[in-house]
Design a protein around this motif. Structure first.
Motif, PDB file in Angstrom:
ATOM      1  N   ILE B  33      53.599  28.283 125.937  1.00  0.00           N
ATOM      2  CA  ILE B  33      52.905  28.759 124.726  1.00  0.00           C
ATOM      3  C   ILE B  33      51.407  28.420 124.812  1.00  0.00           C
ATOM      4  N   VAL B  34      51.108  27.168 125.254  1.00  0.00           N
ATOM      5  CA  VAL B  34      49.703  26.751 125.372  1.00  0.00           C
ATOM      6  C   VAL B  34      48.972  27.633 126.388  1.00  0.00           C
ATOM      7  N   ALA B  35      49.665  27.954 127.502  1.00  0.00           N
ATOM      8  CA  ALA B  35      49.052  28.797 128.534  1.00  0.00           C
ATOM      9  C   ALA B  35      48.797  30.210 128.014  1.00  0.00           C
ATOM     10  N   LEU B  36      49.676  30.669 127.118  1.00  0.00           N
ATOM     11  CA  LEU B  36      49.534  32.036 126.590  1.00  0.00           C
ATOM     12  C   LEU B  36      48.524  32.134 125.441  1.00  0.00           C
ATOM     13  N   LEU B  37      48.149  30.971 124.891  1.00  0.00           N
ATOM     14  CA  LEU B  37      47.292  30.967 123.695  1.00  0.00           C
ATOM     15  C   LEU B  37      46.058  31.863 123.785  1.00  0.00           C
ATOM     16  N   PRO B  38      45.244  31.734 124.856  1.00  0.00           N
ATOM     17  CA  PRO B  38      44.030  32.573 124.886  1.00  0.00           C
ATOM     18  C   PRO B  38      44.337  34.071 124.910  1.00  0.00           C
ATOM     19  N   THR B  39      45.440  34.465 125.580  1.00  0.00           N
ATOM     20  CA  THR B  39      45.799  35.884 125.662  1.00  0.00           C
ATOM     21  C   THR B  39      46.241  36.415 124.303  1.00  0.00           C
ATOM     22  N   LEU B  40      46.998  35.602 123.585  1.00  0.00           N
ATOM     23  CA  LEU B  40      47.547  36.078 122.311  1.00  0.00           C
ATOM     24  C   LEU B  40      46.690  35.643 121.122  1.00  0.00           C
ATOM     25  N   GLN B  41      45.438  35.289 121.423  1.00  0.00           N
ATOM     26  CA  GLN B  41      44.570  34.704 120.400  1.00  0.00           C
ATOM     27  C   GLN B  41      44.555  35.465 119.071  1.00  0.00           C
ATOM     28  N   SER B  42      44.237  36.788 119.161  1.00  0.00           N
ATOM     29  CA  SER B  42      44.054  37.526 117.906  1.00  0.00           C
ATOM     30  C   SER B  42      45.367  37.646 117.138  1.00  0.00           C
ATOM     31  N   LEU B  43      46.459  37.906 117.874  1.00  0.00           N
ATOM     32  CA  LEU B  43      47.764  38.041 117.218  1.00  0.00           C
ATOM     33  C   LEU B  43      48.157  36.721 116.561  1.00  0.00           C
ATOM     34  N   LEU B  44      47.899  35.657 117.293  1.00  0.00           N
ATOM     35  CA  LEU B  44      48.240  34.322 116.811  1.00  0.00           C
ATOM     36  C   LEU B  44      47.457  33.986 115.551  1.00  0.00           C
ATOM     37  N   VAL B  45      46.178  34.315 115.581  1.00  0.00           N
ATOM     38  CA  VAL B  45      45.318  34.025 114.432  1.00  0.00           C
ATOM     39  C   VAL B  45      45.815  34.793 113.206  1.00  0.00           C
ATOM     40  N   ILE B  46      46.184  36.073 113.415  1.00  0.00           N
ATOM     41  CA  ILE B  46      46.684  36.896 112.303  1.00  0.00           C
ATOM     42  C   ILE B  46      47.966  36.289 111.738  1.00  0.00           C
ATOM     43  N   LYS B 321      37.969  24.267 122.920  1.00  0.00           N
ATOM     44  CA  LYS B 321      38.100  24.768 124.297  1.00  0.00           C
ATOM     45  C   LYS B 321      39.000  26.009 124.323  1.00  0.00           C
ATOM     46  N   LEU B 322      40.103  25.954 123.532  1.00  0.00           N
ATOM     47  CA  LEU B 322      41.091  27.040 123.596  1.00  0.00           C
ATOM     48  C   LEU B 322      40.656  28.287 122.826  1.00  0.00           C
ATOM     49  N   LEU B 323      40.189  28.088 121.577  1.00  0.00           N
ATOM     50  CA  LEU B 323      39.922  29.250 120.716  1.00  0.00           C
ATOM     51  C   LEU B 323      38.506  29.260 120.117  1.00  0.00           C
ATOM     52  N   GLY B 324      37.619  28.450 120.645  1.00  0.00           N
ATOM     53  CA  GLY B 324      36.241  28.444 120.138  1.00  0.00           C
ATOM     54  C   GLY B 324      36.134  27.810 118.768  1.00  0.00           C
ATOM     55  N   ILE B 325      35.163  28.315 117.984  1.00  0.00           N
ATOM     56  CA  ILE B 325      34.884  27.750 116.649  1.00  0.00           C
ATOM     57  C   ILE B 325      36.124  27.805 115.752  1.00  0.00           C
ATOM     58  N   PHE B 326      36.860  28.937 115.834  1.00  0.00           N
ATOM     59  CA  PHE B 326      38.063  29.118 115.025  1.00  0.00           C
ATOM     60  C   PHE B 326      39.112  28.080 115.416  1.00  0.00           C
ATOM     61  N   GLY B 327      39.173  27.799 116.711  1.00  0.00           N
ATOM     62  CA  GLY B 327      40.096  26.794 117.220  1.00  0.00           C
ATOM     63  C   GLY B 327      39.775  25.416 116.673  1.00  0.00           C
ATOM     64  N   MET B 328      38.477  25.114 116.557  1.00  0.00           N
ATOM     65  CA  MET B 328      38.055  23.814 116.018  1.00  0.00           C
ATOM     66  C   MET B 328      38.478  23.688 114.563  1.00  0.00           C
ATOM     67  N   LEU B 329      38.331  24.792 113.846  1.00  0.00           N
ATOM     68  CA  LEU B 329      38.680  24.802 112.427  1.00  0.00           C
ATOM     69  C   LEU B 329      40.194  24.682 112.234  1.00  0.00           C
ATOM     70  N   LEU B 330      40.938  25.350 113.141  1.00  0.00           N
ATOM     71  CA  LEU B 330      42.403  25.363 113.017  1.00  0.00           C
ATOM     72  C   LEU B 330      43.055  24.124 113.620  1.00  0.00           C
TER      73      LEU B 330
END
Lengths: 189, 356
Positions: B33-46, B321-330
């Protein structure tokens, strides 16, 4: 082949097939629901509830199937809710090394209802004697219903209170009888 | 081979092999799941946003249901109220926001920003000798240039964010309307042995997370509103943006409030060049923080999901590192979710006979 059947439009035949299909599906659903409703009506905590109210409970209840010999829950585990037996039979046992059989329950009977009130550990183990089908009502779903539909939820909680009250009364009576016997025995000795 | 198997079977207590296998599968799934995080970023965020929103709105829908309105209509009503509030907010905030956006973009595009940065460097250099060294000045210039270039891509990001918001709202509606049915269906797939445990775990996790997310968002809203109001009173430029940012940053414990206060202090300093204005903003933010930590947070945010400061720093850096600014917030909310889940799952494994 008679002429009138040959000339019958294909569309009307299609409708007939369709109607039969849908009516069978609904018939099946109704039959299942009817049997569930009938069983639920026999359970004391659902006493006095109308069909629409019982249907609301069916919506939050879970259907579970257990194989012969499979444990439904173990003694000492945190209680989550109660089960009503739809098909099959369930043995209620106590103890680990020496297993004491407390009861064998059959269709329409229920167990584990105290777990609807709190998370205290199960007082006994429940095991399927034969292949069983059960409907379970669980505390999180009941409390959620109490929040959403307080009137309906409170009705069930009131019935549960009545049931526990009646049991307490019976236990007190039994205790009094035992106590009287002990007193008698003391006097005699 | 058989001998090895026999020795293994004899030396290990019953259920150990299965337990090891289960943990190995859980570990592998986690890394996958961690490895897939950057690929599924937008879906995950939604999905995360929709889950947060539905947990936030759930009590309101329940309140309508409690008054005799059915679930679907309750969900529709809550959404109608939200749209109404959004329209009102849009009407009121559009002039302020558009004015701030245009002044920010004008500030970035023309020479004034470079001048302002130069001004800032000069002022800092006068007071603190470290900032007047050429190496530091070059480093600051590089960073500022990079920031300005990235501001162009911000427009594209905003558009895709609006699309994602619509998607999240759509999913939230169905989570609210059919959440119970989805949960019931998912849990029906559980084997009997794990059924009761899963049922109670899902309930305990959802209750705690709901409370935590509602609490966090409410605190952020209070801090954000108070910051906007304080900055408006202190006549700080971009008061709405900076105040809203302070509210959002407040979700990150310890250094969130500092990150939130920094833009306000910089803007106040650039505008006036006086230490007094910095002090005023710092006092305002300090008072808001004190009010939040003494009077608001203890009554709203659950203590059970608190994380160790070191954990917070590590997860915020990992999130970045994983999701940028949004990642820091989340990072902190997601870590709190993981903490609640692991605590509850470990409680479940200890109390239910799962491995026997």
């Amino acid at each position: 082949m008679p002429k009138n059947i040959e000339t019958k439009p294909a569309q009307s035949l299609g409708f007939k097939v369709g109607d039969a299909l849908w009516s069978n599906i609904f018939k099946k659903e109704n039959a299942e629901q009817r049997s569930t409703l009938a069983i639920m009506k026999s359970v004391p905590i659902f006493t006095g509830m109308s069909k629409p109210q019982l249907r609301e409970f069916i919506k939050i209840m879970h259907n579970r199937q257990f194989k012969k010999g499979e444990a439904i829950f173990y003694e000492g585990e945190p209680g989550v809710g109660m089960y009503v037996i739809q098909k099959g039979a369930v043995a209620i046992t106590k103890g680990k090394g020496f297993v004491e059989k407390l009861a064998e329950l059959s269709v329409g009977e229920f167990f584990g209802e105290l777990a609807l009130l709190d998370e205290s550990p199960r007082s006994a183990t429940a095991t399927a004697v034969v292949d069983c089908q059960m409907i379970g009502l669980f505390r999180p779903d009941l409390f959620d219903l109490v929040e959403r539909k307080p009137r309906l939820g409170n009705k069930l909680l009131f019935q549960l209170a009545c049931l526990i009250g009646a049991r307490l009364k019976r236990t007190n009576e039994e205790l009094e009888t035992v106590w009287a016997r002990i007193e008698d025995a003391k006097v005699i000795s | 081979m058989n001998e090895v198997r026999q020795i293994l079977t004899l030396s290990l207590p019953p259920g150990t092999v299965r337990r090891i296998a289960l943990w190995a599968v859980i570990g592998l799934a986690f890394f996958w799941i961690v490895a897939l995080l950057p690929t599924l970023q937008s879906l995950l965020v939604i999905l995360v946003a929709a889950t947060f929103l539905s947990l936030l709105l759930e009590p309101v829908v329940t309140l309508f249901e409690n008054r005799g309105v059915n679930r679907t209509l309750s969900s529709v009503l809550v959404f109608a109220i939200l749209v109404f509030l959004a329209i009102i907010a849009f009407k009121f905030l559009t002039p302020i926001v558009s004015q701030e956006i245009s002044s920010v973009s004008a500030g970035i595009s023309d020479e004034s920003s470079t001048n302002a940065m130069q001004q800032l460097q000069d002022k800092l250099g006068d007071n603190i000798p470290f900032f007047s060294s050429p190496a530091v000045q070059v480093a600051i210039k590089k960073k500022v240039d990079l920031l300005m270039k990235s501001s162009l891509t911000m427009v594209v990001d905003i558009l895709s964010a609006i699309m994602s918001m619509f998607m999240a709202a759509f999913i939230t509606f169905f989570f609210l309307k059919d959440g119970r049915r989805i949960k019931k269906r998912l849990i029906s797939w559980m084997p009997n042995r794990y059924f009761e445990m899963s049922l109670i775990l899902i309930h305990r996790i959802a209750t705690q997370l709901g409370r935590y997310i509602r609490g966090q968002l409410l605190v952020s809203l209070i801090v954000g509103s108070m910051s906007v109001f304080a900055l408006y009173l202190l006549d700080v430029r971009y008061y709405f943006f900076i105040g809203a940012l302070a509210g959002l940053a407040n979700m990150i414990p310890y250094f969130g409030p500092l990150v939130g206060a920094m833009p306000a202090i910089i803007v106040a300093f650039l505008d006036t060049g006086e230490v007094g204005s910095i002090a005023a903003v710092a006092v305002a933010f300090g008072s808001i923080q004190m009010f939040e930590s003494v009077l608001v947070a203890p009554y709203i945010v659950s203590k059970s999901v608190e994380l160790h400061p070191l954990t917070i720093i590590l997860v915020v850096l990992t999130g970045g590192k994983l999701l940028g600014i949004f990642g820091m917030l989340l990072a902190v909310p997601v870590s709190s979710i993981i903490k609640v889940m692991s605590v509850e799952i470990s409680w479940g494994l200890q109390n239910y006979r799962v491995f026997d």
